[in-house]
Design a protein around this motif. Structure first.
Motif, PDB file in Angstrom:
ATOM      1  N   ILE A   1       5.685   4.845   0.811  1.00 41.15           N
ATOM      2  CA  ILE A   1       6.277   6.148   1.044  1.00 41.15           C
ATOM      3  C   ILE A   1       7.217   6.093   2.245  1.00 41.15           C
ATOM      4  O   ILE A   1       8.314   6.646   2.214  1.00 41.15           O
ATOM      5  CB  ILE A   1       5.183   7.214   1.215  1.00 41.15           C
TER       6      ILE A   1
ATOM      7  N   ASN B   1       0.838  -1.198   0.000  1.00 40.70           N
ATOM      8  CA  ASN B   1       0.000   0.000   0.000  1.00 40.70           C
ATOM      9  C   ASN B   1       0.874   1.249   0.000  1.00 40.70           C
ATOM     10  O   ASN B   1       2.085   1.196   0.203  1.00 40.70           O
ATOM     11  CB  ASN B   1      -0.976   0.012   1.168  1.00 40.70           C
ATOM     12  N   ARG B   2       0.198   2.333  -0.246  1.00 36.22           N
ATOM     13  CA  ARG B   2       0.858   3.609  -0.440  1.00 36.22           C
ATOM     14  C   ARG B   2       1.640   4.071   0.780  1.00 36.22           C
ATOM     15  O   ARG B   2       2.772   4.531   0.668  1.00 36.22           O
ATOM     16  CB  ARG B   2      -0.242   4.641  -0.759  1.00 36.22           C
ATOM     17  N   ALA B   3       0.993   3.931   1.924  1.00 32.56           N
ATOM     18  CA  ALA B   3       1.601   4.419   3.156  1.00 32.56           C
ATOM     19  C   ALA B   3       2.970   3.778   3.378  1.00 32.56           C
ATOM     20  O   ALA B   3       3.971   4.472   3.587  1.00 32.56           O
ATOM     21  CB  ALA B   3       0.675   4.113   4.335  1.00 32.56           C
ATOM     22  N   GLU B   4       3.000   2.479   3.312  1.00 30.36           N
ATOM     23  CA  GLU B   4       4.248   1.771   3.565  1.00 30.36           C
ATOM     24  C   GLU B   4       5.269   2.077   2.465  1.00 30.36           C
ATOM     25  O   GLU B   4       6.468   2.175   2.741  1.00 30.36           O
ATOM     26  CB  GLU B   4       3.967   0.264   3.637  1.00 30.36           C
TER      27      GLU B   4
END
Lengths: 208, 208
Positions: free
Chosen positions: B199, B194-197
């Motif tokens: 980044i 996912n995006r959070a991880e």
DNA sequence: AAATCAATCGCTCTTATGGGGTATTTTCAG
DNA sequence: CTGAAAATACCCCATAAGAGCGATTGATTT
């Protein structure tokens, strides 16, 4: 290197400084300085093929900078240590140098005896730098100010690990609704409106 | 402080070390060491009200750690410099200490004469640390290696600014499908989903 | 005593996201 | 010249995320 002697190369555009330095270094027991360059380009071309342990790199070179040269040489040869030499230390060139792969950062007014000690330190895996320069680097670790509450920070950390609402809720023994509320408050406090930007900002501001 | 004397406080749980250190420091010209604490809690309670310039803080304290103590004291008093003292230097405690607001980081086997020099350095705005510790800090600036392609990096940067598929596509003059493909490849390369991880990892590895 | 803030829990709705595929073109190194 | 990697584009679908609401409790501060 094969022997105990530390082999040094100098990259420095000022003829007098370069020659003097080379004489001193090459004349010191345990050190050899057979190579000296007056500009980045010739250093980049020659150093990869030379038996060198440590490079003393002036930052302010005509044409390509010493930082550029370090970056390019680093890409090709990993085993050489670079010590940046500069007259003045501004924050930008310190950080650029470090990112480029420099191992040490010294001011040019360092006396020759100390310089020898520092070259030895670098070669033994250390990173010599003046106490003042170290402080600047250390300051870059400081947290500016943290608008987030403890719980919010916890949530954000878990989000940055890739957890979703539900997982965060389970990990923190909370209702998913609460987690959602925390996240919304985080977004509001950081002035963002999605997870990606929140994590980016949080890391840049050293909140997580 | 009012005089030229540097006022020192010690926080160290080992009685012998603490007392010896205090004796040496307080007996040295230009230095005063009237305060010594055996644990973080009492230090936190007392130091804010004491005329102290530099605190020597042991990291491994019973109960609250020296890092915690530094963090809390820093919040309340900005003018005091903290030098961390530790037996062994692991990366985590170095960075935690710096983030907590420490100005120097020394090993306990530093000899008293050097310690005095380092205390002076801190007080004059420097950050004394051993050459080995400096190297670890410097290494944290290095880029490990970048598995991402140029386009992928571009996409990730835009995502970190909070843009969504559509916006990224428009910004890069691409089809949203393409952006999606890039993102999927990014996730795969960074081993996240996912995006959070993504980044988080990208920043930690200095990819963006 | 009032006010503020943190922390907790809840609802609805639309849209974005991530996983699963497939496929063509361009570019660059061997 | 050839093959791998990068860049481009498209489909379907289940679910997570974000926006917009409201609400209670307990500290802390003033």
């Amino acid at each position: 290197m094969l022997t105990d002697t530390i082999h040094i190369a100098i990259v420095e555009d000022d003829n007098e400084i370069r020659q003097t330095l080379q004489l001193i270094l090459d004349g010191s027991a345990g050190f050899a300085c057979k190579f000296a360059f007056a500009d980045a380009e010739s250093a980049i071309a020659s150093i990869p093929d030379l038996p060198v342990d440590v490079v003393l790199m002036d930052i302010d070179l005509p044409g390509k900078s010493g930082i550029e040269a370090t970056r390019e040489l680093r890409k090709r040869i990993g085993e050489i240590d670079f010590i940046m030499l500069t007259v003045q230390s501004d924050d930008d060139s310190i950080f650029e140098s470090l990112c480029a792969g420099a191992s040490g950062y010294l001011l040019k007014d360092t006396n020759p005896a100390d310089l020898l000690v520092h070259i030895k330190e670098v070669h033994e895996g250390g990173s010599p730098m003046s106490s003042q320069i170290a402080r600047r680097i250390i300051n870059s670790f400081r947290i500016i100010d943290n608008p987030l509450s403890d719980r919010e920070t916890e949530v954000l950390k878990l989000l940055s690990q890739g957890l979703n609402y539900k997982d965060v809720a389970e990990t923190m023994f909370l209702s998913p609704h609460t987690v959602k509320t925390h996240i919304k408050n985080i977004y509001s406090k950081l002035h963002v409106n999605n997870r990606a930007e929140a994590i980016y900002k949080a890391i840049k501001q050293k909140l997580i």
